[in-house]
Design a protein around this motif. Sequence first.
Motif, PDB file in Angstrom:
ATOM      1  N   ILE A  28       0.821  -1.205   0.000  1.00 36.95           N
ATOM      2  CA  ILE A  28       0.000   0.000   0.000  1.00 36.95           C
ATOM      3  C   ILE A  28       0.860   1.263   0.000  1.00 36.95           C
ATOM      4  O   ILE A  28       1.700   1.452   0.892  1.00 36.95           O
ATOM      5  CB  ILE A  28      -0.930   0.026   1.238  1.00 36.95           C
ATOM      6  N   SER A  29       0.625   2.117  -0.994  1.00 34.63           N
ATOM      7  CA  SER A  29       1.316   3.412  -1.027  1.00 34.63           C
ATOM      8  C   SER A  29       0.303   4.517  -0.765  1.00 34.63           C
ATOM      9  O   SER A  29      -0.851   4.439  -1.192  1.00 34.63           O
ATOM     10  CB  SER A  29       2.034   3.632  -2.360  1.00 34.63           C
ATOM     11  N   THR A  30       0.757   5.526  -0.027  1.00 35.10           N
ATOM     12  CA  THR A  30      -0.092   6.660   0.341  1.00 35.10           C
ATOM     13  C   THR A  30       0.736   7.939   0.311  1.00 35.10           C
ATOM     14  O   THR A  30       1.963   7.906   0.287  1.00 35.10           O
ATOM     15  CB  THR A  30      -0.691   6.485   1.753  1.00 35.10           C
ATOM     16  N   LEU A  38       5.028   3.774   2.042  1.00 30.06           N
ATOM     17  CA  LEU A  38       4.843   2.496   1.349  1.00 30.06           C
ATOM     18  C   LEU A  38       5.001   1.378   2.363  1.00 30.06           C
ATOM     19  O   LEU A  38       6.012   1.327   3.072  1.00 30.06           O
ATOM     20  CB  LEU A  38       5.882   2.350   0.230  1.00 30.06           C
ATOM     21  N   ALA A  39       4.007   0.491   2.453  1.00 29.45           N
ATOM     22  CA  ALA A  39       4.075  -0.591   3.436  1.00 29.45           C
ATOM     23  C   ALA A  39       3.289  -1.809   2.956  1.00 29.45           C
ATOM     24  O   ALA A  39       2.230  -1.662   2.350  1.00 29.45           O
ATOM     25  CB  ALA A  39       3.514  -0.124   4.781  1.00 29.45           C
ATOM     26  N   PRO A  40       3.809  -3.023   3.215  1.00 30.34           N
ATOM     27  CA  PRO A  40       3.102  -4.246   2.822  1.00 30.34           C
ATOM     28  C   PRO A  40       2.117  -4.713   3.902  1.00 30.34           C
ATOM     29  O   PRO A  40       2.410  -4.629   5.098  1.00 30.34           O
ATOM     30  CB  PRO A  40       4.232  -5.259   2.646  1.00 30.34           C
ATOM     31  N   TYR A  41       0.969  -5.224   3.442  1.00 29.28           N
ATOM     32  CA  TYR A  41      -0.058  -5.766   4.335  1.00 29.28           C
ATOM     33  C   TYR A  41      -0.492  -7.118   3.796  1.00 29.28           C
ATOM     34  O   TYR A  41      -0.921  -7.223   2.645  1.00 29.28           O
ATOM     35  CB  TYR A  41      -1.268  -4.822   4.410  1.00 29.28           C
ATOM     36  N   ASN A  84      -0.133  -1.798  -4.733  1.00 32.04           N
ATOM     37  CA  ASN A  84       0.906  -2.218  -5.668  1.00 32.04           C
ATOM     38  C   ASN A  84       1.076  -3.724  -5.516  1.00 32.04           C
ATOM     39  O   ASN A  84       1.242  -4.222  -4.403  1.00 32.04           O
ATOM     40  CB  ASN A  84       2.217  -1.501  -5.343  1.00 32.04           C
ATOM     41  N   ILE A  85       0.985  -4.446  -6.612  1.00 32.44           N
ATOM     42  CA  ILE A  85       1.108  -5.904  -6.544  1.00 32.44           C
ATOM     43  C   ILE A  85       2.593  -6.266  -6.532  1.00 32.44           C
ATOM     44  O   ILE A  85       3.343  -5.890  -7.435  1.00 32.44           O
ATOM     45  CB  ILE A  85       0.395  -6.570  -7.739  1.00 32.44           C
ATOM     46  N   ALA A  86       2.995  -6.971  -5.490  1.00 34.03           N
ATOM     47  CA  ALA A  86       4.403  -7.352  -5.339  1.00 34.03           C
ATOM     48  C   ALA A  86       4.618  -8.734  -5.940  1.00 34.03           C
ATOM     49  O   ALA A  86       4.010  -9.704  -5.516  1.00 34.03           O
ATOM     50  CB  ALA A  86       4.790  -7.359  -3.866  1.00 34.03           C
ATOM     51  N   SER A  87       5.474  -8.819  -6.934  1.00 29.65           N
ATOM     52  CA  SER A  87       5.844 -10.119  -7.498  1.00 29.65           C
ATOM     53  C   SER A  87       6.993 -10.693  -6.680  1.00 29.65           C
ATOM     54  O   SER A  87       7.636  -9.988  -5.893  1.00 29.65           O
ATOM     55  CB  SER A  87       6.269  -9.956  -8.957  1.00 29.65           C
ATOM     56  N   ALA A  88       7.277 -11.979  -6.898  1.00 30.73           N
ATOM     57  CA  ALA A  88       8.397 -12.607  -6.199  1.00 30.73           C
ATOM     58  C   ALA A  88       9.707 -11.909  -6.544  1.00 30.73           C
ATOM     59  O   ALA A  88      10.621 -11.848  -5.728  1.00 30.73           O
ATOM     60  CB  ALA A  88       8.470 -14.088  -6.554  1.00 30.73           C
ATOM     61  N   ALA A  89       9.786 -11.334  -7.749  1.00 30.97           N
ATOM     62  CA  ALA A  89      10.998 -10.629  -8.152  1.00 30.97           C
ATOM     63  C   ALA A  89      11.228  -9.363  -7.327  1.00 30.97           C
ATOM     64  O   ALA A  89      12.348  -8.860  -7.261  1.00 30.97           O
ATOM     65  CB  ALA A  89      10.924 -10.276  -9.646  1.00 30.97           C
ATOM     66  N   ALA A 131       1.428  -4.673 -11.405  1.00 36.78           N
ATOM     67  CA  ALA A 131       0.113  -4.029 -11.474  1.00 36.78           C
ATOM     68  C   ALA A 131      -0.032  -3.064 -10.314  1.00 36.78           C
ATOM     69  O   ALA A 131       0.552  -3.266  -9.238  1.00 36.78           O
ATOM     70  CB  ALA A 131      -1.004  -5.068 -11.452  1.00 36.78           C
ATOM     71  N   ASN A 132      -0.794  -2.008 -10.543  1.00 32.95           N
ATOM     72  CA  ASN A 132      -1.112  -1.030  -9.492  1.00 32.95           C
ATOM     73  C   ASN A 132      -2.608  -0.758  -9.557  1.00 32.95           C
ATOM     74  O   ASN A 132      -3.157  -0.556 -10.641  1.00 32.95           O
ATOM     75  CB  ASN A 132      -0.385   0.303  -9.706  1.00 32.95           C
ATOM     76  N   LEU A 133      -3.250  -0.747  -8.407  1.00 34.31           N
ATOM     77  CA  LEU A 133      -4.681  -0.448  -8.319  1.00 34.31           C
ATOM     78  C   LEU A 133      -4.843   0.874  -7.583  1.00 34.31           C
ATOM     79  O   LEU A 133      -4.600   0.963  -6.377  1.00 34.31           O
ATOM     80  CB  LEU A 133      -5.418  -1.558  -7.558  1.00 34.31           C
TER      81      LEU A 133
END
Length: 199
Positions: A28-30, A38-41, A84-89, A131-133
């Motif tokens: 999530i970016s804000t 920017l932080a992952p949830y 923001n969709i995080a890929s394994a890369a 991808a970004n939503l």
Amino acid sequence: MFYRPENGHGLPHNPFNAIVAPRPIGWISTRGEDGDNLAPYSFFNAVAYLPPQVMFASTSSKDDRPGTKDSVAHIAETGVFCVNIASAALKDQMNASSAPLPAGKSEFETAGIAAAECDSIDCPRVAAAPANLECRMTRILRLPGEANWLVLGVVTGVHLRDDCVRDGRFDLREEGWLTRMGYRDYAAIHELFEMERPK
């Protein structure tokens, strides 16, 4: 084994996160008055098609954000956020952005993550994400517990990286979908199979 959560499980580590897995990661970016965040949830998912809607839950707080975290505080302030969709890369960048930085210090800058501007909202996005939503918050709900918040949003814009669209489908098999498995465990999904619903 059976346990009631209020009585504890008696195991060295809480099994709940590992039971409900794999879970997609909402990165999530804000943007707030104090800057970008920017932080992952890992409590994240899509919840509706028309209009497209998503949710994520924040389950802890910081010393400089009593009762919540920077993401929820920014969304309450501005009414927008980007998933923001995080890929394994991108696993290492995603993990670096989970550091408990002080409010106002950008994870984009600290972790060396390139940002781009969203199109339908005033918010940064992860430029390299598959991808970004872009989302407009529809509701923030207080959940039982000390610092548990549920954020719901409607998707107002979608970015798809061109190399992730194959044969008319969004496809991350090459990089792998990054998922949370519980504890410190993650998984990269590279293999898919199809099933048709019964008619």
